[in-house]
Write an enzyme that holds these catalytic residues in place. Structure first.
Site, PDB file in Angstrom:
ATOM      1  CB  SER A   1       2.256   0.873  -3.501  1.00  0.00           C
ATOM      2  OG  SER A   1       1.914  -0.314  -2.790  1.00  0.00           O
TER       3      SER A   1
ATOM      4  N   GLY B   1      15.126   3.409   4.035  1.00  0.00           N
ATOM      5  CA  GLY B   1      14.512   2.521   3.049  1.00  0.00           C
ATOM      6  C   GLY B   1      14.952   2.737   1.611  1.00  0.00           C
TER       7      GLY B   1
ATOM      8  CE1 TYR C   1       1.324   3.797   1.203  1.00  0.00           C
ATOM      9  CE2 TYR C   1       0.653   1.554   0.658  1.00  0.00           C
ATOM     10  CZ  TYR C   1       1.616   2.552   0.663  1.00  0.00           C
ATOM     11  OH  TYR C   1       2.859   2.326   0.118  1.00  0.00           O
TER      12      TYR C   1
ATOM     13  CG  LEU D   1       6.208  -8.334   2.036  1.00  0.00           C
ATOM     14  CD1 LEU D   1       5.212  -7.795   3.042  1.00  0.00           C
ATOM     15  CD2 LEU D   1       6.349  -9.853   2.186  1.00  0.00           C
TER      16      LEU D   1
END
Ligand code: NDP
Ligand code: 8X3
Length: 250
Positions: free
Chosen positions: A136, A13, A149, A181
């Site tokens: 995030s 990733g 999370y 996303l």
């Protein structure tokens, strides 16, 4: 003299894409991960520009020892990318596995702290450096099933800002990158290897790519020294933040 970036979670990733991009730009890249065979493959690909560091970020002693004592010039870390992390599960809190919760806290929060603490004294002594976090949007906006999370990424956001306060008066930079996303192995890990469930997350969307994040890491770390990018929140155009939910009929 090449610059040095230390990337946690370089086997997949965002971390893998960032390792490739920085190596292509002439940097030396040290990368951690549990999957030693993937680090070996990256070593083959990037040659002497890559230093493989197989370890589990949850192992405090291993992280402190290894990242705090890198060999020779590798120890002069210019950029630490605190990227290793995972979301595990998407169940409501009352049904979640405590093992999954432990793993998220131990990796996303504690592993990130161990790595930061290992490289920070050197950066402060050299009066230069940059710590880039992979936060995030989950740290900014809650969603059902995000529970721990989301909490872990909210920690990362606030820790990054508090770190800036501790480092005020130095030239050590701190940035929290907050993607929405993005397609990687993230959802395969979240759904414990269920590739179909993972594919459904991205079906009909144009998600952020690992290359997009690598370019963002490159951009934030190549600003003039007098500039600090505190936070970067990124979503694909097919996604947007939304307000509180309402359940009718109650
Ligand atoms: P991937 O699953 O593709 O990569 C995760 C990386 O983290 C792998 O290299 C993995 O290495 C490493 N890692 C996970 N757990 C550990 C551990 N205990 N010890 C060492 N390394 C570990 O996901 P992404 O690239 O998408 O995720 C990277 C970061 O970005 C994470 O922090 C994630 O939370 C965050 N993020 C992801 C988003 C997304 O939608 N994809 C969006 C926003 C943020 P290995 O398994 O070999 O140990
Ligand atoms: C990954 C983005 O929205 O799946 O951090 O939590 S999200």
């Amino acid at each position: 003299m090449p610059k040095h970036i230390l990337i946690t979670g370089a086997t997949s990733g965002f971390g893998l894409a960032t390792a490739r991009l920085f190596a292509a730009e002439g940097w030396h890249v040290a990368g951690t991960g549990r999957r030693a065979e993937r680090l070996d493959a990256l070593h083959q690909e990037l040659g002497d520009a890559f230093l493989p560091l197989p370890l589990d970020m949850r192992d405090r002693e291993a992280v402190t020892e290894t990242l705090g004592n890198l060999p020779g010039e590798w120890n002069d870390v210019d950029v630490l990318l605190n990227n290793a992390g995972a979301a595990l599960g998407l169940e409501p809190a009352q049904e979640c596995s405590l093992d999954d919760w432990d793993a998220m806290v131990d990796t996303n929060i504690k592993g990130l702290l161990y790595a930061t603490r290992a490289v920070l004294p050197g950066m402060v002594a050299r009066n230069r450096g940059h710590i880039v976090m992979l936060g995030s949007v989950a740290g900014n906006y809650p969603y059902a099933g995000g529970n721990v999370y989301c909490g872990s990424k909210a920690f990362v956001k606030q820790f990054s800002l508090a770190l800036r306060a501790d480092l005020l008066g130095t030239n050590v930079h701190v940035t929290n990158i907050e993607p929405g996303l993005a397609e990687s192995e993230f959802s395969i890990v979240r759904f414990h290897g269920d590739t179909q469930k993972a594919a459904n997350v991205y079906e009909g969307t144009s998600p952020i790519t690992p290359q997009d994040i690598a370019e963002t890491v490159f951009w934030v770390t190549h600003r003039p020294t007098h500039i600090n990018i505190n936070r970067v929140e990124i979503m694909p155009i097919c996604q947007c933040p939304s307000g509180p939910l309402v359940k009718k009929g109650m």
